[in-house]
Each structure stands twice: as C-alpha cells, then as structure tokens.
Design an enzyme around this catalytic site. Structure first.
Site, mmCIF file in Angstrom:
data_model
loop_
_atom_site.group_PDB
_atom_site.id
_atom_site.type_symbol
_atom_site.label_atom_id
_atom_site.label_comp_id
_atom_site.label_asym_id
_atom_site.label_seq_id
_atom_site.Cartn_x
_atom_site.Cartn_y
_atom_site.Cartn_z
ATOM 1 N N GLU A 1 0.810 -1.222 0.000
ATOM 2 C CA GLU A 1 0.000 0.000 0.000
ATOM 3 C C GLU A 1 0.844 1.273 0.000
ATOM 4 O O GLU A 1 0.818 2.050 0.969
ATOM 5 C CB GLU A 1 -0.931 0.011 1.215
ATOM 6 C CG GLU A 1 -1.857 -1.185 1.277
ATOM 7 C CD GLU A 1 -2.879 -1.065 2.401
ATOM 8 O OE1 GLU A 1 -2.870 -0.066 3.123
ATOM 9 O OE2 GLU A 1 -3.687 -1.986 2.548
ATOM 10 N N GLU B 1 -2.091 -2.684 15.573
ATOM 11 C CA GLU B 1 -2.731 -1.954 14.478
ATOM 12 C C GLU B 1 -2.173 -0.524 14.458
ATOM 13 O O GLU B 1 -2.845 0.450 14.766
ATOM 14 C CB GLU B 1 -4.250 -2.008 14.661
ATOM 15 C CG GLU B 1 -5.094 -1.235 13.682
ATOM 16 C CD GLU B 1 -4.908 -1.599 12.210
ATOM 17 O OE1 GLU B 1 -4.335 -2.658 11.906
ATOM 18 O OE2 GLU B 1 -5.338 -0.794 11.372
ATOM 19 N N TRP C 1 -6.854 -10.668 6.566
ATOM 20 C CA TRP C 1 -6.080 -9.889 7.533
ATOM 21 C C TRP C 1 -6.814 -9.933 8.852
ATOM 22 O O TRP C 1 -7.907 -9.404 8.942
ATOM 23 C CB TRP C 1 -5.925 -8.425 7.077
ATOM 24 C CG TRP C 1 -5.106 -7.657 8.063
ATOM 25 C CD1 TRP C 1 -5.545 -6.992 9.171
ATOM 26 C CD2 TRP C 1 -3.679 -7.529 8.051
ATOM 27 N NE1 TRP C 1 -4.484 -6.451 9.843
ATOM 28 C CE2 TRP C 1 -3.340 -6.759 9.190
ATOM 29 C CE3 TRP C 1 -2.666 -7.981 7.204
ATOM 30 C CZ2 TRP C 1 -2.004 -6.447 9.488
ATOM 31 C CZ3 TRP C 1 -1.363 -7.660 7.511
ATOM 32 C CH2 TRP C 1 -1.037 -6.896 8.639
ATOM 33 N N GLU D 1 -5.482 -8.458 0.817
ATOM 34 C CA GLU D 1 -5.879 -8.316 2.219
ATOM 35 C C GLU D 1 -7.353 -7.973 2.281
ATOM 36 O O GLU D 1 -7.842 -7.178 1.476
ATOM 37 C CB GLU D 1 -5.147 -7.152 2.911
ATOM 38 C CG GLU D 1 -3.801 -7.440 3.465
ATOM 39 C CD GLU D 1 -3.216 -6.223 4.197
ATOM 40 O OE1 GLU D 1 -3.959 -5.516 4.899
ATOM 41 O OE2 GLU D 1 -2.011 -5.997 4.037
#
Ligand code: BGC
Length: 657
Positions: free
Chosen positions: A327, A599, A592, A539
């Site tokens: 990403e 996180e 995911w 994901e």
C-alpha cells in the site's frame, strides 16, 4: 507487569483511535491537512473527541495550539524546527546530523534515540508440540432458515486450482523482539514513542510493538496453527532493518536476519503453507530517515534496490510470489504528518512530502523489479494497492462522477496507472499538483516503470460512495488551503437516505464498514482500469466491534466473532461470483490477519485477528476465533474444481488461459 501494561492499553487506547485520524489513509496517523490550517505551518494535528476531555482541561503550550469544534478538539503542532528543539516532544536530531557509523557503537547510538525497549518474555525460537490439536469447531451460528453455514454458500462454485487461500501479517505488527539478533530500529520503534510522548500530556498512551505477538520467536507455532486449519498460504513481510540494521547499501548485512527468514520460509514450505513475501510493509530502517530523510529523498532508491537484491538472492527458489511494497499510497500519505515529518530533508515539507515519496517509491519499485528480472529470480512480483473505485453518491450527478474519478486516481491510480497502463501519473494528478509537489517522469523513467508488475494485488477492505466537496471540485482544486486539496473528494459511508453502506466495525476503525454487496463492482473496475493476467485479493478483514475492550477472562465472548465471520463469508461468496460470473481472474485471497496484532497507532486495541492473542499470558497464548473455523470450512468446500461443469463460460475460459 505485562498484565498491567496491556490493561492500560486496552483502556486508554479505546480513545486513541479517535485521536488518530487521517483523511486518505483514514486509518493510521495524524494528518495536517484535516486541520483546515495551512499545512505548511503545521507538523501535525490530533483530533480528540470532546467526550474525552474539554478544551479548558488541556494545557496549551508554545508547541501546540488548540482549536475546537462541536465534536472535537484539534491540537496543532508547531513547525518542525520548534518541535524538534523541544526534547520532550520530538527528540529527533536534524536530518544528516547522525554520522554513518556502521559499527556496533553506531547501532547503539541509533537505539539510544529510542531509549529502552521492552524485553520479550521469550528469547529463543520455540519448537511447538506437533501436531497442533484443533479444538472442536463451533456450532452453527444462526438457524439455517436465517443463515447458511460455510459449506452451503454457493456450493456449486469452486475456487480455481492452485488458489491461494491465505492469511496475512506484517513484520512490525506481529514480530516483536524489536532489538534482538542484530536488528536496527525502524521508524515505528522511534515514532510511536514520539507520538506517545505527545499524547501523555493528555493522559493517553500508545504502546510500541516491542513484544506484541512475538511471532519472531513463535513463528513455528504460528505456521503450524494455520496449517492445522488447512490454510494454504501466508503473506508476511520482511523487516528491512533486520537484514540491514543501518538500511544503506554500503552498510553490513545482518546474517542473523537472513538466517531467521530463511528458517521462517523453510518452516512454511515444510508445512505446505505457501510463503508470499512483502519486502516493505511500511517499516523503513530509522537510520535512513536520520541520514537523509528516508522516502522523501532520492537516496532511498538505490538503498531499497540493494536490499531487494539481497533478499532475492537469499530466498530465490523458496518464494514464488513477491510484493515490493505494501500500500504505497497509504505509506506516502503519512510522510508529511507528525511524527514522520520530523525527518524531512531540506526542500521537502509537510505538503509535498507525500508526492516526493510517491515518485521515489515508484522508482524503487521499478528498479527492484528490473533487478528481479535481470537476476532471473523465479516467480512473480508486483506491489499491493489499497482502496476502492467508488460509486457516485448522487447517481448521475456529474460532480459526484468526477469525485469517484478523483478518489480512484489519488487512491489507486497514483501508483497503478504508471505501472499498469500509462507509465505516467493520472491526468487528474498532473492537472492538480504542480511539479514542485509531484515530480514529472522523464520519458526514460516512464519506460522503466511501465509494465513492471506480473499481477495486480489489491487490499480491498471496503467500497463506498464519493461526492464532491460542498464548495465544488473546481473551487477546491484552485484553493491549496482547502482541507480537501488536492484530492478534492469526499468519501460517503451512508446512502442518500442516511442508511449505512454496511455493518460498522469497531469504533477504532471508523473507516471500515462491511460492504460485500459492492465487491463485484469494485473488482470489475480494478480489472477494467488496471488489467493484469492475475489478481490477488491481497488483504481483507474486519474488527469485531469492541473486542479490544474485553478481558482475557471473556475468552468465549472474544472467540465468538459473528460480525467478522459474516464479513468473511459474504466477501468470499461474492468473490466466487466475481470469478465465475464476471470472469475476474482472482487467484488468491488473504484474510487480515493471521492473529491479533499491533494496528499501527491504535496499538493492540483494534483487533483484526482470526486468532485471539492473550497479551497477558507469559507465552502469549493464541486461540482460534469462530471466523478462523468459518474460513477453513469455506475453503475446504470451495477448493476443488469438481463443479467445473456447472460453471460459466467465462470461468472456463479463464481456467484455460
Ligand atoms: C494494512 C495493514 C493494516 C490493515 C488494517 C492494511 O491496509 O496493510 O497493515 O493493519 O490494513 O488496518
């Protein structure tokens, strides 16, 4: 101590997610552009809900100014120079001031920037008991008249032969052991602490992932646990700072890091779990930020290519599917914001950092893929995109149709157009961003970048509507201080009547609603716009609302995760239809995440795992959640081609190709 630490995090970080806010990435860090203040004047901002405190309770300082709105307080940090000079907020030395000292003393000096790290409770690789005993599977979630069980979802449709049915993770989010076996610090080891320092003033905290899942030592058990479920693939990342503690091409390689991942890969292969490897999942070595400003500098290109070549050489033949970058749009969009902007080089500022990064990162990607080909590495390589191609909120409204295009261009096209279709930035970006923001490619660069991907990979968590800014797209594009500039579109998660696009996830992940009904449209658009012979759904996942607030004593409530289970079942059902009915060549899907993990800025509070991790237990015990069983059941019933005869012409065609 471990217990009390994690309780503090669970409690305090319930608020952190609301503190942590970003527009495009909308999930991780702090974004200057949301403040409405000229972004060149700020290093970052934090939005704190007024439910947490009141403006008068917050002490103002020379570093931060406060503004407030009905629902939030905005703390705005002062320009980098002021922030850097205040050691309690931003103890980072000016870029270039740290000498390139590649000795152990030099490494200690880098770690000194961070201070003490938490020592993990386990410090050697654990050999698990084999085989892993699966607990008895959960009973049906709902009566059959209300919801079918995994095996009854589109039972005549199967995934293509060789389909990768996987789980995903990323080094920083699961490994822990951040200072062990020669590893250098990554930016996260440093910057989460900077953020934490800032937040302590407001009685908030963010725990860095010093220990987290300790996958670094527990990977054998983790692989055995997914193999026991029948999951046939794991997409994970390598930590650059474990391979090159100083990051740079002229710095020494860390053999312990190379050996570690060699065993991780071998362990997967031994268990018939296909390893899918990402070279970079957002965690650059801190040294490179200190030396020259990391991805905001052209120097990153050669250092990344050298790192990539080292990894290709080490694992060639054992890994088939590679990603260069995870990403990149999300990663680069954070660079201009606090605390990442503490290490911007001269000439780069909070406003243009994202696009300088995009330019260098694309060159790094293309260079690594070129090396991959020249070195005759076996296998396939691409990068992972994220985000969605949306739908106009007001159907047939031309401004909203344009908003959809802007969202797709800034979210996906920025990296995908140059690589898959044109060798150049999307026209929308070139029309909006002057060259001192977005460097233009030379003809030669364009040629080097175009086509450097073997497949298309997309982290497609959700799909929403887009609408134009209230002042109109034209006005926004012309106004560099418009808070929505430069993307000049809004994401809308409710329909015109105010109904949500789908069930909400945990409040800590406000960007995420379950939208299976739009998945097929989204995949059609990905394939139409950025055609590739193969797509990986790299994901997808969901946070069960409020799961992070539960204590280990509530294990049975934690492992019962109906919203996450429904998310996976509906997404996979739609994916089957997308393959069979729409002819989209999807050849792998990765949930995911393999287990709960860090996180990013939400720490351990936002839980994405299909396995629970008890952060209070000394051995960080894992437990399967219902969603893990549902996934493996679904897979078991969908993985053969016995129903080929029933499938559509398009699918048969796809299989023959
Ligand atoms: C990222 C992960 C992240 C997940 C959930 C993905 O976009 O690759 O690192 O944890 O989203 O936010």
């Amino acid at each position: 101590m471990y217990l009390s630490l994690s309780y503090t995090t669970l409690f305090v970080c319930f608020y952190c997610a609301e503190v942590v806010y970003s527009q495009d990435a909308s999930r991780t860090i702090l974004n200057a552009s949301r403040t409405g203040l000229p972004s060149s004047d700020v290093v970052g901002s934090i939005t704190i809900p007024t439910t947490l405190t009141s403006v008068s309770n917050i002490e103002t300082s020379s570093i931060f100014s406060l503004t407030s709105s009905a629902s939030s307080i905005i703390i705005t940090a002062a320009p980098t120079s002021t922030a850097s000079s205040n050691p309690s907020i931003a103890p980072f030395p000016p870029v270039g001031s740290i000498p390139r000292d590649y000795t152990p003393a030099g490494l200690s000096r880098l770690w000194d920037l961070i201070g003490p790290v938490e020592i993990p409770p386990i410090t050697t690789t654990v050999i698990p008991q084999t085989p892993i005993a699966l607990p008895s599977p959960p009973p049906a979630l709902y009566p059959p008249f209300f919801a079918v069980t995994p095996k009854d979802i589109l039972p005549d449709l199967k995934f293509p032969k060789g389909f990768l049915f996987g789980v995903a993770s990323a080094a920083y989010q699961v490994e822990g052991a951040v200072k062990d076996e020669g590893k250098g610090p990554s930016v996260w080891d440093c910057f989460l602490r900077a953020l934490d320092k800032l937040l302590t003033r407001y009685f908030l905290t963010i725990l860095p992932a010093d220990v987290v899942d300790l996958h670094y030592y527990l990977y054998k058990e983790d692989v055995a646990r997914i193999a026991a479920l029948g999951i046939n693939s794991h997409s994970f990342s390598i930590s650059w700072a474990r391979i090159f503690p100083f990051g740079a091409a002229d710095s020494p390689v860390n053999q312990e890091g190379i050996d570690h991942y060699a065993d991780v890969i071998a362990t997967h292969l031994k268990s018939n779990v296909t390893p899918v490897v990402t070279l970079f999942h957002w965690d650059p070595p801190l040294a490179l930020s200190a030396y020259y400003g990391g991805f905001a500098s052209p120097n990153i290109v050669d250092d990344f290519i050298h790192y990539a070549k080292t990894v290709f050489t080490a694992y060639n033949g054992s890994v088939h599917t590679w990603y260069t970058f995870n990403e990149p749009q999300v990663f680069c969009s954070e660079l201009g914001s606090f605390p990442f902007n503490l290490t911007l080089p001269n000439g780069v500022n909070s406003s243009n950092a994202q696009f300088q990064c995009s330019y260098y990162l694309l060159k790094a990607h293309a260079g690594a893929v070129k090396a991959f080909r020249e070195m005759h590495i076996t296998g396939e390589i691409a990068f992972k995109s994220a985000d969605y191609v949306g739908m106009p909120w007001r159907t047939n409204n031309t401004e909203d149709v344009d908003a959809v295009e802007r969202h797709a261009a800034f979210g996906i096209g920025i990296f995908a157009d140059p690589v898959y279709t044109t060798g150049d930035w999307p026209q929308i970006l070139k029309d909006t961003l002057p060259p001192d923001y977005l460097p233009r490619f030379t003809e030669e660069e364009s040629k080097e970048i175009l086509g450097e991907s073997d497949f298309f990979a997309i982290d497609a968590y959700r799909t929403y509507w887009n609408t134009a800014p209230p002042e109109g797209i034209g006005a926004c594009v012309k106004n560099l201080s418009d808070p929505l500039w430069p993307s000049c579109n809004l994401e809308v998660m409710v329909d015109l009547n105010g109904w949500a696009s789908g069930p909400a996830s945990d409040p800590l992940t406000p960007w995420l609603q379950a939208t299976p009904q739009f998945l097929r449209t989204s995949f059609k658009e990905y394939h139409r716009r950025w055609p590739a012979p193969k797509i990986y759904f790299s994901e997808f996942g969901f946070t069960q609302p409020f799961e992070g607030l539960r204590t280990p004593a509530e294990l049975s409530q934690i492992t019962e995760d109906p919203e996450r289970t429904n998310y996976y079942m509906t997404y996979l059902g739609e994916l089957l239809l997308s393959i069979h009915e729409d002819g989209i060549p999807v050849e792998g899907a990765f949930a995911w995440a393999i287990m709960d993990n860090a996180e990013w800025n939400s720490g351990l509070s936002a839980r994405f795992g299909i396995q629970y991790v008890n952060y209070s237990s000394p051995n960080l015990e894992r437990s399967y959640k219902r969603s893990a069983f549902a996934l493996c059941k679904f897979m078991a019933f969908s993985e053969t081609l016995q129903a080929l005869k029933n499938s559509s012409r398009l699918f048969q065609q796809h299989l023959q190709n």
